[in-house]
Design a protein around this motif. Structure first.
Motif, PDB file in Angstrom:
ATOM      1  N   PHE A 135      60.855  22.720 -15.706  1.00 22.71           N
ATOM      2  CA  PHE A 135      62.064  22.020 -16.134  1.00 22.71           C
ATOM      3  C   PHE A 135      63.156  22.976 -16.597  1.00 22.71           C
ATOM      4  N   GLY A 136      63.244  24.167 -15.971  1.00 22.51           N
ATOM      5  CA  GLY A 136      64.366  25.082 -16.160  1.00 22.51           C
ATOM      6  C   GLY A 136      64.597  25.542 -17.581  1.00 22.51           C
ATOM      7  N   ALA A 137      63.820  26.498 -18.024  1.00 24.82           N
ATOM      8  CA  ALA A 137      64.036  27.076 -19.352  1.00 24.82           C
ATOM      9  C   ALA A 137      65.410  27.737 -19.391  1.00 24.82           C
ATOM     10  N   SER A 138      65.976  27.838 -20.577  1.00 30.51           N
ATOM     11  CA  SER A 138      67.345  28.344 -20.730  1.00 30.51           C
ATOM     12  C   SER A 138      67.514  29.788 -20.238  1.00 30.51           C
ATOM     13  N   TYR A 139      66.475  30.590 -20.314  1.00 31.16           N
ATOM     14  CA  TYR A 139      66.582  31.995 -19.930  1.00 31.16           C
ATOM     15  C   TYR A 139      66.255  32.229 -18.450  1.00 31.16           C
ATOM     16  N   GLU A 140      65.889  31.198 -17.715  1.00 29.25           N
ATOM     17  CA  GLU A 140      65.442  31.373 -16.336  1.00 29.25           C
ATOM     18  C   GLU A 140      66.513  32.005 -15.445  1.00 29.25           C
ATOM     19  N   ASP A 141      67.759  31.523 -15.527  1.00 24.64           N
ATOM     20  CA  ASP A 141      68.826  32.084 -14.700  1.00 24.64           C
ATOM     21  C   ASP A 141      69.065  33.550 -15.026  1.00 24.64           C
ATOM     22  N   TYR A 201      66.864  35.641 -16.229  1.00 20.87           N
ATOM     23  CA  TYR A 201      65.696  36.366 -15.730  1.00 20.87           C
ATOM     24  C   TYR A 201      65.822  36.616 -14.225  1.00 20.87           C
ATOM     25  N   LEU A 202      66.187  35.579 -13.468  1.00 18.89           N
ATOM     26  CA  LEU A 202      66.337  35.714 -12.019  1.00 18.89           C
ATOM     27  C   LEU A 202      67.484  36.661 -11.667  1.00 18.89           C
ATOM     28  N   ASP A 203      68.587  36.620 -12.425  1.00 18.78           N
ATOM     29  CA  ASP A 203      69.699  37.550 -12.207  1.00 18.78           C
ATOM     30  C   ASP A 203      69.278  38.992 -12.488  1.00 18.78           C
ATOM     31  N   PHE A 204      68.499  39.172 -13.552  1.00 13.96           N
ATOM     32  CA  PHE A 204      68.003  40.508 -13.887  1.00 13.96           C
ATOM     33  C   PHE A 204      67.135  41.062 -12.756  1.00 13.96           C
ATOM     34  N   LEU A 205      66.237  40.235 -12.232  1.00 13.28           N
ATOM     35  CA  LEU A 205      65.377  40.685 -11.140  1.00 13.28           C
ATOM     36  C   LEU A 205      66.202  41.035  -9.902  1.00 13.28           C
ATOM     37  N   ASN A 208      57.044  25.614 -10.187  1.00 12.70           N
ATOM     38  CA  ASN A 208      57.330  26.736 -11.075  1.00 12.70           C
ATOM     39  C   ASN A 208      56.729  28.053 -10.580  1.00 12.70           C
ATOM     40  N   PHE A 209      56.075  28.008  -9.435  1.00 13.27           N
ATOM     41  CA  PHE A 209      55.426  29.185  -8.849  1.00 13.27           C
ATOM     42  C   PHE A 209      56.411  29.865  -7.902  1.00 13.27           C
ATOM     43  N   VAL A 210      56.691  31.161  -8.131  1.00 13.58           N
ATOM     44  CA  VAL A 210      57.703  31.890  -7.367  1.00 13.58           C
ATOM     45  C   VAL A 210      57.106  33.178  -6.820  1.00 13.58           C
ATOM     46  N   PHE A 211      57.500  33.498  -5.586  1.00  9.79           N
ATOM     47  CA  PHE A 211      57.147  34.794  -5.021  1.00  9.79           C
ATOM     48  C   PHE A 211      58.405  35.641  -4.914  1.00  9.79           C
TER      49      PHE A 211
END
Length: 178
Positions: A55-61, A63-67, A80-83
């Motif tokens: 359900f989209g934690a606040s830090y998810e975006d 985290y994905l931008d950092f990666l 919620n499973f990501v490769f």
């Protein structure tokens, strides 16, 4: 090319996806059971998985931008499973998810598998115990109850593997927190 595997132990799946990549089959998309690969250069990418909060934690975006800024590409996401993947010539990479979070996710999977196993065991044993008291054996009920017992056996193997992985993570966590 499509391959089918049930995602129970995410670490085994990650290892399998990397073995496929070493043979030139790069993960393109996946669901909880179906994996689609495309032909590519053998060993050109390293794949890692992560389990994001539901359900989209606040830090998810963030985290994905950092990666992404680190050169790590998101391949696909199922729930919620990501490769993720990164070129192998950049060297090995790890996703440093919190060990406590990993242990929590594994505990949830273990609880779910345990519930499935116990329900099938109870239904199978109760069904088998009552089936032989009748004069004529109902072969359909017998086969359904034997299937329940087979589910118990088949799901016990991944359950034990998950318990071992969780135990190793707990041991590592204790080692590094002392």
């Amino acid at each position: 090319m499509d391959k089918y595997r049930l995602v129970v132990n995410p670490y085994d799946i990650e290892k399998w996806v990397n073995e496929m990549a070493s043979q030139g089959w790069l993960l393109k998309k996946f669901t909880w059971i179906r994996f689609t690969f495309e032909r590519g250069e053998p060993g050109s990418y390293i794949f890692r998985h992560d389990e994001l909060e539901r359900f989209g934690a606040s830090y998810e975006d963030e985290y994905l931008d950092f990666l992404k800024s680190s050169g790590i590409e998101q391949v696909d996401r199922s729930g919620n499973f990501v490769f993720f993947r990164k070129p192998a010539n950049d060297g090995p990479f790890e996703l440093y998810s919190d060990k406590k979070n990993k242990i929590s996710k594994l505990s949830q999977k273990i609880s779910l598998l345990l519930l499935v196993i116990l329900l099938n065991l109870i239904i199978g044993v109760i069904g088998l115990s009552g089936i032989f008291s009748a004069q004529a054996i109902d072969w359909i009920k017998l086969s359904m109850n034997i299937t329940n017992i087979l589910v118990v056996v088949l799901f016990s193997i991944p359950l034990l593997k998950l318990v071992r992985v969780r135990h190793k993570l707990k041991k590592d966590l204790d080692l590094f927190t002392d």
